[in-house]
Scaffold this motif. Structure first.
Motif, PDB file in Angstrom:
ATOM      1  N   GLY A   1      68.785 100.511  23.754  1.00 41.79           N
ATOM      2  CA  GLY A   1      67.349 100.349  23.553  1.00 41.79           C
ATOM      3  C   GLY A   1      66.581 100.209  24.850  1.00 41.79           C
ATOM      4  N   MET A   2      67.292  99.868  25.931  1.00 42.98           N
ATOM      5  CA  MET A   2      66.641  99.706  27.229  1.00 42.98           C
ATOM      6  C   MET A   2      66.393 101.040  27.919  1.00 42.98           C
ATOM      7  N   ALA A   3      66.852 102.115  27.320  1.00 39.37           N
ATOM      8  CA  ALA A   3      66.580 103.452  27.855  1.00 39.37           C
ATOM      9  C   ALA A   3      65.162 103.855  27.467  1.00 39.37           C
ATOM     10  N   THR A   4      64.199 103.181  28.048  1.00 41.56           N
ATOM     11  CA  THR A   4      62.796 103.397  27.729  1.00 41.56           C
ATOM     12  C   THR A   4      61.965 103.165  28.979  1.00 41.56           C
ATOM     13  N   GLY A   5      60.844 103.842  29.074  1.00 39.80           N
ATOM     14  CA  GLY A   5      60.008 103.756  30.259  1.00 39.80           C
ATOM     15  C   GLY A   5      59.610 102.331  30.584  1.00 39.80           C
ATOM     16  N   GLY A   6      59.756 101.957  31.833  1.00 38.90           N
ATOM     17  CA  GLY A   6      59.347 100.641  32.299  1.00 38.90           C
ATOM     18  C   GLY A   6      60.467  99.643  32.455  1.00 38.90           C
ATOM     19  N   SER A   7      61.652  99.931  31.889  1.00 38.78           N
ATOM     20  CA  SER A   7      62.761  98.973  32.012  1.00 38.78           C
ATOM     21  C   SER A   7      63.135  98.736  33.468  1.00 38.78           C
ATOM     22  N   GLY A   8      63.134  99.800  34.265  1.00 37.55           N
ATOM     23  CA  GLY A   8      63.454  99.650  35.677  1.00 37.55           C
ATOM     24  C   GLY A   8      62.411  98.853  36.431  1.00 37.55           C
ATOM     25  N   ASP A   9      61.143  98.978  36.050  1.00 35.19           N
ATOM     26  CA  ASP A   9      60.088  98.195  36.698  1.00 35.19           C
ATOM     27  C   ASP A   9      60.290  96.708  36.429  1.00 35.19           C
TER      28      ASP A   9
END
Length: 509
Positions: free
Chosen positions: A432-440
């Motif tokens: 579920g963390m494969a989503t935009g913004g997780s890296g930020d």
């Protein structure tokens, strides 16, 4: 938890026999008992469940034969299938003799392989970690046939055909296991993306391998567990103040990418930073003030992207990259930061892309800088694609050594390489963390931890990596994986860190 090579695993087995004064057959019995318990506790099979045990000629096959005997003793009716061979290991032979005569046992034959139906459990005990070359002949035929059958496939220690310490040759046959059950310690091969289809879900079964032998075995790769990190985040002193936990500077955002700055800022605050200043272009001033009121906003002179590096004197750590963009002026800001910073740095996203485009800047990286690339960003940093998962791992290790940095390669089982070449693989997180913004969010959390002078660079990086994934796991409990967004991670950082905080009550006798 250490990740051992195949040779070290064999040495661990031998060391256990010597240290504990037991025979290899006794150790094999422990392994078979652990397998039996997992099968019964996890699958809860009915007594009519068909069990098919595929046994090779070595000790992996010996494990399978011992399991068949224990299943029979437990009231099940297993069937054993032997891979023909001219030589067998001594422990295989001993367990073959112990197999009850009423357990069906026959050799596999080319062109006449059985149909393993849906509802059946097929245990793959053909080959283990000792395999050093791709399967051929009948063994390859059996594996290809098994992969086409609808039965549940469970691999003992390693899926047959999978190499433990080397890249898998193209199109070489490997059992596509639904579950892989490893003894005592996981294998490095389990953590590499190219092996995911073969390994399936994996579990570690303790069998009493000697802890002292494990402790003395030198390794370059570790799997992060919570007991490694629990207590490394110090409890906050009662008389703390904002300065106790550092003042961080975040350089982020550009026109159309201010959300990245908001997420990173929120994560930094939830990560426990004492003070946070966010440098954004003028277009982001009102956005930051409205969405992250706990942070101070320091607008850049330019309207759409960053063009000037502020005075760094007040700050304990600096993060740069989320939503930054790749304008030439922003590249200049990055270069000036690398040349002048005397505090810890965290680099992500467009800061990494700028480094990949202007690779001469890599030589300016200060020691102990934290970089958090995803695989494509890392490829740009290296200037060449990796040949395979093992080559990428060596690239990662070499990059961290060369630049005296902490390089965190993001993904399932994110890998943190340290300046001494050690690599730590993470165990938390979910798809579920494969989503935009997780890296930020990860950038902001790491920035907060690097601003806390009570933490070493390694502890800060490990805590950030683990807590980021743990926040994702806590969030997914509420939203499900498909419904998870990066803002959910920010909200769950606090509880994730709380789990790792030193509790002085644990120090009492």
């Amino acid at each position: 938890m250490k990740l051992l090579t195949a040779a070290q695993t064999r040495a661990l087995d031998e060391g256990t026999l010597q240290a504990q004064g037991i025979s290899s057959l006794e150790l094999m019995e422990r392994a078979a008992t652990a397998l039996l318990n997992w099968l019964l506790d996890t699958l809860h099979p009915a007594y009519a469940t068909p069990f098919h045990i595929l046994c090779g000629p070595g000790n992996n096959g010996g494990d399978g034969l011992a399991l068949a005997r224990l299943l029979h003793q437990a009231g099940y009716q297993p069937r054993v299938w032997l891979l023909p061979a001219t030589k067998h290991s001594a422990d295989f032979t001993a367990n073959r003799r112990q197999l009850p005569t009423d357990v069906p046992c026959q050799e596999l034959r080319a062109g006449h392989l059985p149909a393993w139906p849906a509802g059946a459990v097929v245990v793959d005990a053909l080959f283990g970690t000792g395999l050093s070359r791709p399967l051929t002949g009948l063994a390859a035929e059996v594996v290809a046939h098994l992969n086409q059958c609808p039965a549940l496939r469970i691999a003992v220690d390693m899926p047959s055909g999978l190499l433990a310490d080397a890249p898998q040759p193209a199109d070489s046959p490997v059992v596509q296991a639904h579950y892989t059950l490893a003894f005592e310690l996981p294998k490095l091969a389990f953590l590499l993306p190219g092996n995911a289809a073969a390994v399936g879900e994996w579990a570690v079964l303790p069998i009493g391998l000697d802890a002292e032998v494990i402790h003395k075995t030198p390794v370059d790769n570790y799997l992060i567990e919570d007991n490694l990190l629990r207590g490394r985040l110090p409890k906050r002193p009662r008389f703390s103040h904002k300065g106790t936990f550092g003042h961080a500077l975040l350089l982020a955002g550009s026109h159309g990418k201010l959300g990245a700055a908001v997420l990173a800022a929120g994560a930094c605050l939830r990560g426990g930073v004492g003070l946070l200043t966010v440098r954004v272009p003028q277009v982001g001033y009102s956005v930051l003030q409205a969405t992250v009121p706990e942070a101070m906003c320091l607008p850049d002179p330019a309207p759409a992207f960053l063009t000037a590096l502020p005075d760094l004197t007040p700050y304990a750590a600096v993060g740069i990259g989320p939503g930054l963009g790749q304008a030439d002026e922003s590249r200049t800001v990055l270069q000036q930061l690398l040349e002048t910073a005397r505090v810890p740095l965290v680099l992500d996203a467009d800061a990494l892309n700028l480094l990949g485009t202007h690779r001469e800047l890599l030589d300016l990286l200060p020691p102990d800088t934290v970089l958090t690339p995803h695989p494509k960003e890392f490829e740009r940093l290296m200037g060449e694609p990796a040949r395979d998962d093992y080559h990428r791992l060596e690239q990662l290790r070499g990059f961290a050594r060369q630049h005296r940095s902490y390089c965190l390669l993001k993904g399932a089982y994110s890998a943190l390489a340290t300046p001494d070449g050690t690599v730590y693989f993470n165990t938390t997180g979910n798809p579920g963390m494969a989503t935009g913004g997780s890296g930020d969010v990860l950038t902001g959390l790491l920035l907060a931890l690097r601003a806390d002078k009570r933490l070493s660079p390694l502890d800060a990086a490990l805590l950030g990596l683990y807590a980021h994934g743990r926040a994702g796991d806590l969030a997914a409990r509420e939203t499900g994986e498909a419904g998870l967004v990066a803002g959910d991670l920010v909200r769950c950082i606090g509880p994730a860190l709380q789990e790792l905080t030193t509790d002085t009550r644990a120090l009492l006798p």
